[in-house]
Design a protein around this motif. Structure first.
Motif, short mmCIF file in Angstrom:
data_model
loop_
_atom_site.label_atom_id
_atom_site.label_comp_id
_atom_site.label_asym_id
_atom_site.label_seq_id
_atom_site.Cartn_x
_atom_site.Cartn_y
_atom_site.Cartn_z
N UNK A 1 0.93 -0.77 -0.49
CA UNK A 1 0.14 0.20 0.04
C UNK A 1 1.04 1.14 0.51
N UNK A 2 2.15 1.62 0.53
CA UNK A 2 2.65 2.72 1.09
C UNK A 2 3.52 2.49 -0.46
N UNK A 3 3.90 2.14 -1.66
CA UNK A 3 4.36 2.19 -2.80
C UNK A 3 3.54 2.93 -3.56
N UNK A 4 2.23 2.65 -3.55
CA UNK A 4 1.15 3.08 -4.18
C UNK A 4 0.38 4.24 -3.94
N UNK A 5 -0.04 4.37 -2.50
CA UNK A 5 0.24 6.12 -2.15
C UNK A 5 0.27 7.11 -2.38
N UNK A 6 1.31 6.94 -2.37
CA UNK A 6 1.97 8.55 -2.87
C UNK A 6 1.62 9.27 -4.72
N UNK A 7 1.22 7.80 -5.26
CA UNK A 7 0.80 7.97 -6.62
C UNK A 7 -0.56 8.52 -6.57
N UNK A 8 -1.47 7.65 -5.48
CA UNK A 8 -2.46 8.61 -5.09
C UNK A 8 -3.19 10.09 -5.08
N UNK A 9 -1.94 10.43 -4.48
CA UNK A 9 -1.74 11.44 -3.28
C UNK A 9 -1.06 12.60 -4.59
N UNK A 10 -0.57 11.66 -5.81
CA UNK A 10 -0.25 12.69 -6.91
C UNK A 10 -1.48 12.93 -7.73
N UNK A 11 -2.09 12.00 -7.72
CA UNK A 11 -3.19 12.02 -9.33
C UNK A 11 -4.28 12.90 -8.41
N UNK A 12 -4.37 13.06 -7.53
CA UNK A 12 -5.47 13.65 -6.88
C UNK A 12 -5.15 15.16 -6.78
N UNK A 13 -3.90 15.19 -6.51
CA UNK A 13 -3.35 16.81 -6.44
C UNK A 13 -2.85 17.06 -7.76
N UNK A 14 -2.88 17.07 -9.14
CA UNK A 14 -2.69 17.24 -9.92
C UNK A 14 -4.13 18.02 -10.87
N UNK A 15 -4.55 17.01 -10.22
CA UNK A 15 -6.52 17.63 -10.50
C UNK A 15 -7.23 18.32 -9.39
N UNK A 16 -6.69 19.17 -8.82
CA UNK A 16 -7.13 20.43 -7.68
C UNK A 16 -6.97 19.58 -6.39
N UNK A 17 -7.50 18.22 -6.58
CA UNK A 17 -8.17 18.30 -4.77
C UNK A 17 -7.07 17.79 -3.84
N UNK A 18 -7.53 16.92 -2.75
CA UNK A 18 -6.35 17.66 -2.18
C UNK A 18 -6.10 16.22 -1.03
N UNK A 19 -5.18 15.83 -0.08
CA UNK A 19 -5.09 14.82 0.14
C UNK A 19 -6.06 14.44 1.57
N UNK A 20 -6.67 15.56 2.22
CA UNK A 20 -7.77 15.35 3.01
C UNK A 20 -8.67 14.46 2.17
N UNK A 21 -9.28 15.34 0.68
CA UNK A 21 -10.03 14.14 -0.12
C UNK A 21 -10.25 12.91 0.31
N UNK A 22 -8.35 12.34 -0.50
CA UNK A 22 -8.10 11.65 -0.62
C UNK A 22 -8.41 10.22 0.53
N UNK A 23 -7.47 11.07 1.73
CA UNK A 23 -7.82 10.12 3.05
C UNK A 23 -9.26 10.09 3.02
N UNK A 24 -10.54 11.05 2.96
CA UNK A 24 -11.60 10.83 3.32
C UNK A 24 -12.32 9.85 2.24
N UNK A 25 -11.74 9.82 0.97
CA UNK A 25 -12.46 8.53 0.29
C UNK A 25 -11.85 7.04 0.66
N UNK A 26 -10.89 6.87 1.18
CA UNK A 26 -10.20 6.21 1.45
C UNK A 26 -10.26 4.96 2.85
N UNK A 27 -10.92 6.51 3.89
CA UNK A 27 -11.89 6.53 4.98
C UNK A 27 -13.07 5.80 5.21
N UNK A 28 -14.06 6.61 4.11
CA UNK A 28 -15.24 6.08 3.51
C UNK A 28 -15.27 4.25 2.84
N UNK A 29 -14.28 3.41 1.81
CA UNK A 29 -14.21 2.43 1.78
C UNK A 29 -13.49 1.45 2.85
#
Length: 121
Positions: A16-44
């Motif tokens: 998971x730790x090796x894929x997680x930075x790619x998730x962060x980069x992907x969402x931040x590149x599109x103007x979303x935040x790490x907090x929103x990413x965590x919200x999605x991960x937490x929901x799931x």
């Protein structure tokens, strides 16, 4: 598309730790935040921010990550194609769960509203 047992095992063994930075980069590149990413991960998964960080620090595999998770009851509402596979047709649970996460991250990056991503009405 048919998924082989070997590819299922490869996904289960990914860290998971090796894929997680790619998730962060992907969402931040599109103007979303790490907090929103965590919200999605937490929901799931039911994980808190601290749980997510602990998983990163422990360098858990996706198999371990999802074995500790409590999947949201609406996770089965995550449908569509990701990485060339129709999510709802993936038989191996770990692969399906990883693809659920991939799909949610993809939707976040594409600018979908959080209510839609979190399958709220």
């Amino acid at each position: 598309m048919h998924v082989t047992p070997e590819s299922d095992q490869k996904i289960a063994n990914m860290k998971f730790f090796s894929v997680y930075p790619h998730y962060v980069t992907k969402v931040e590149k599109k103007g979303r935040t790490k907090a929103e990413l965590h919200q999605v991960i937490s929901w799931l998964t039911g994980f808190s921010d601290e749980d997510i960080q602990k998983m990163i620090n422990e360098k858990v595999t996706f198999e371990e990550f999802f074995s500790r998770a409590t999947l949201h009851p609406n996770a089965s509402l995550i449908t569509g194609v990701i990485c060339g596979y129709r999510v709802e047709e993936i038989e191996f649970p770990i692969t399906r769960q990883v693809r659920y996460l991939d799909k949610l991250v993809d939707e976040l990056a594409k600018g979908k509203k959080m209510e839609k991503i979190l399958r709220e009405g």
